[in-house]
Design a protein around this motif. Sequence first.
Motif, short mmCIF file in Angstrom:
data_model
loop_
_atom_site.label_atom_id
_atom_site.label_comp_id
_atom_site.label_asym_id
_atom_site.label_seq_id
_atom_site.Cartn_x
_atom_site.Cartn_y
_atom_site.Cartn_z
N PRO A 100 0.84 -1.20 0.00
CA PRO A 100 0.00 0.00 0.00
C PRO A 100 0.88 1.25 0.00
N ALA A 101 0.49 2.24 -0.79
CA ALA A 101 1.26 3.49 -0.87
C ALA A 101 0.32 4.63 -1.24
N TYR A 102 0.66 5.81 -0.76
CA TYR A 102 -0.18 6.97 -1.06
C TYR A 102 0.67 8.24 -1.03
N VAL A 103 0.11 9.29 -1.60
CA VAL A 103 0.69 10.63 -1.53
C VAL A 103 -0.27 11.50 -0.76
N SER A 104 0.25 12.20 0.24
CA SER A 104 -0.59 13.15 0.99
C SER A 104 0.03 14.53 0.91
N ASN A 105 -0.81 15.54 1.09
CA ASN A 105 -0.30 16.91 1.05
C ASN A 105 0.02 17.41 2.45
N LEU A 106 0.27 18.68 2.56
CA LEU A 106 0.72 19.27 3.82
C LEU A 106 -0.26 19.05 4.96
N TRP A 107 -1.56 19.03 4.63
CA TRP A 107 -2.57 18.87 5.69
C TRP A 107 -3.21 17.49 5.67
N TRP A 108 -2.48 16.50 5.14
CA TRP A 108 -2.81 15.08 5.23
C TRP A 108 -4.04 14.66 4.43
N ASP A 109 -4.42 15.44 3.42
CA ASP A 109 -5.36 14.92 2.44
C ASP A 109 -4.62 13.91 1.57
N ILE A 110 -5.18 12.75 1.37
CA ILE A 110 -4.58 11.74 0.48
C ILE A 110 -5.00 12.07 -0.95
N ILE A 111 -4.06 12.55 -1.73
CA ILE A 111 -4.39 13.06 -3.05
C ILE A 111 -4.14 12.02 -4.15
N ALA A 112 -3.51 10.92 -3.81
CA ALA A 112 -3.33 9.81 -4.76
C ALA A 112 -2.97 8.57 -3.95
N HIS A 113 -3.36 7.41 -4.47
CA HIS A 113 -3.05 6.16 -3.80
C HIS A 113 -3.11 5.02 -4.80
N ASN A 114 -2.50 3.90 -4.44
CA ASN A 114 -2.61 2.72 -5.29
C ASN A 114 -3.73 1.81 -4.79
N GLN A 115 -4.00 0.74 -5.52
CA GLN A 115 -5.14 -0.11 -5.18
C GLN A 115 -4.97 -0.83 -3.84
#
Length: 258
Positions: A119-134
């Motif tokens: 599992p992997a994801y990208v989050s922004n400065l305020w921890w919104d997950i703006i992209a992730h894998n399945q």
Amino acid sequence: MTPELGPLLRHWRKRLDYRRIPGIDSTRRRLKDGLTQDEVASLTGVASSWYRQLEGGSPRPVSEQFVQRLAMTLRLEEAERVVLYQLALGHTPPPSDAHLGQQADVHLQAVLDSLLPHPAYVSNLWWDIIAHNQPQEDWFPWLPYERNLMRFAFLYPEARDQLVNWREDWAIPFLAQIRFAIAMHPDTPELLRLRDEILEGNDEARDLWATHQAQAHPDGDERRFCLPFHGGKEIRVRITALVPMSKQDQRLVVLLRL
């Protein structure tokens, strides 16, 4: 609040597949499909008697935070979420992707997809997950309904079951990270709003915030989960965090199962 709300809540509750809802005992015998009123109350953090009155049509004061948790618990589509907000609060919600603010580029998404099966994801400065894998969504099926990691950890009751040793391993470090981020970016309204939402909606977080701890985002920490995806079996992961050189306000996080 309008009389149409109660029948809709009952309809949405009864159509759910309880086997796919985190925090629900799927082994006990059931006479009917769907969730019970007590289960919805538990998942949204309210008393069973209060929720029964809400479904029964009695006027109940509701907050936007509760309505947000209810929409996630009932797995509402976007149009249904709009209806819920309108009937419960008298206004429509912000668009479900309005809080993202940033988007991960296609190259970062390709990196995420290349990290399977982790599992992997990208989050922004305020921890919104703006992209992730399945795999990230497989492990955490709340993602389509709540994009903010911190809001899930503090404002959704099932987080206490899924994040093992919630107070010491998750709540205290998370609050310390939020304090550090605000110190580094004091004029970022999304961070201030996130802090206020958490402290308003979680009494224990409010007490922990008063200890004034601060820390940067960790890398290499080991944490434990207890997730429906693994049959409720406790697992350990190492959290690896990277920062893209071209996007210093984003973080790429990989969960390596140990």
